[in-house]
Design a protein around this motif. Structure first.
Motif, short mmCIF file in Angstrom:
data_model
loop_
_atom_site.label_atom_id
_atom_site.label_comp_id
_atom_site.label_asym_id
_atom_site.label_seq_id
_atom_site.Cartn_x
_atom_site.Cartn_y
_atom_site.Cartn_z
N ASN A 224 24.34 45.11 56.26
CA ASN A 224 24.82 46.41 55.79
C ASN A 224 25.68 46.31 54.54
O ASN A 224 26.24 47.30 54.11
N GLY A 225 25.81 45.13 53.97
CA GLY A 225 26.49 44.98 52.68
C GLY A 225 27.99 44.92 52.74
O GLY A 225 28.66 45.23 51.75
N GLN A 226 28.56 44.52 53.85
CA GLN A 226 30.01 44.45 53.96
C GLN A 226 30.62 43.36 53.08
O GLN A 226 31.77 43.45 52.71
N TYR A 227 29.85 42.36 52.74
CA TYR A 227 30.37 41.23 51.97
C TYR A 227 29.77 41.16 50.57
O TYR A 227 29.85 40.14 49.91
N ASP A 228 29.19 42.25 50.09
CA ASP A 228 28.54 42.24 48.78
C ASP A 228 29.53 42.16 47.63
O ASP A 228 29.33 41.42 46.68
N ASP A 229 30.60 42.95 47.68
CA ASP A 229 31.54 43.02 46.57
C ASP A 229 32.94 42.74 47.09
O ASP A 229 33.58 43.60 47.68
N LEU A 230 33.43 41.54 46.86
CA LEU A 230 34.75 41.16 47.37
C LEU A 230 35.85 41.32 46.34
O LEU A 230 37.03 41.27 46.68
N ASP A 231 35.50 41.52 45.06
CA ASP A 231 36.52 41.59 44.01
C ASP A 231 36.98 43.00 43.69
O ASP A 231 38.16 43.22 43.40
N SER A 232 36.10 43.98 43.72
CA SER A 232 36.46 45.34 43.30
C SER A 232 37.56 45.97 44.15
O SER A 232 38.44 46.62 43.60
N PRO A 233 37.55 45.85 45.47
CA PRO A 233 38.62 46.49 46.24
C PRO A 233 40.01 45.95 45.87
O PRO A 233 40.98 46.70 45.87
N ALA A 234 40.09 44.69 45.51
CA ALA A 234 41.39 44.12 45.14
C ALA A 234 41.85 44.62 43.77
O ALA A 234 43.04 44.74 43.51
N GLN A 235 40.90 44.93 42.90
CA GLN A 235 41.25 45.39 41.55
C GLN A 235 41.40 46.90 41.46
O GLN A 235 41.94 47.41 40.49
N ARG A 236 40.92 47.62 42.45
CA ARG A 236 40.96 49.08 42.42
C ARG A 236 42.39 49.61 42.37
O ARG A 236 42.66 50.66 41.79
N ILE A 237 43.33 48.89 42.93
CA ILE A 237 44.72 49.33 42.94
C ILE A 237 45.31 49.35 41.53
O ILE A 237 46.27 50.07 41.26
N LEU A 238 44.73 48.60 40.62
CA LEU A 238 45.26 48.52 39.26
C LEU A 238 44.86 49.71 38.40
O LEU A 238 45.46 49.94 37.36
N ASP B 283 44.43 53.62 37.26
CA ASP B 283 45.28 54.80 37.34
C ASP B 283 44.44 55.99 37.79
O ASP B 283 43.68 56.56 37.02
N ASP B 284 44.56 56.36 39.04
CA ASP B 284 43.77 57.47 39.56
C ASP B 284 44.66 58.54 40.19
O ASP B 284 44.26 59.21 41.13
N ASP B 285 45.84 58.72 39.65
CA ASP B 285 46.76 59.70 40.23
C ASP B 285 46.87 60.96 39.39
O ASP B 285 47.85 61.68 39.46
N GLU B 286 45.83 61.27 38.61
CA GLU B 286 45.86 62.47 37.79
C GLU B 286 45.90 63.73 38.64
O GLU B 286 46.44 64.75 38.21
N HIS B 287 45.34 63.67 39.83
CA HIS B 287 45.35 64.85 40.70
C HIS B 287 46.76 65.15 41.22
O HIS B 287 47.01 66.25 41.70
#
Length: 69
Positions: A28-42, A44-48
């Motif tokens: 089901n692809g749980q281990y496909d992308d291990l880097d993006s979740p760690a970088q997502r915090i960097l 800026d998505d607080d415009e809302h």
């Protein structure tokens, strides 16, 4: 010694369940992308969260500027 007759089959059943769950998660692809979740915090998505100026507040600013001029 009798407990081994119970523990060995229970261990094998639990091992089979763990193997099936691991295989399901890989398919089901749980281990496909291990880097993006760690970088997502960097990112800026607080415009809302930033309040947007309304038309009334712009008019009030213009009125206040006229009073000071």
């Amino acid at each position: 010694m009798d407990i081994l007759l119970l523990l060995i089959p229970v261990t094998l059943v639990l091992l089979a369940i763990a193997g099936l769950l691991f295989g399901w998660s890989v398919r089901n692809g749980q281990y496909d992308d291990l880097d993006s979740p760690a970088q997502r915090i960097l990112f800026d998505d607080d415009e809302h969260m930033v309040p947007k100026p309304t038309q009334n507040s712009d008019q009030n600013k213009d009125q206040n500027q006229d009073k000071h001029d």
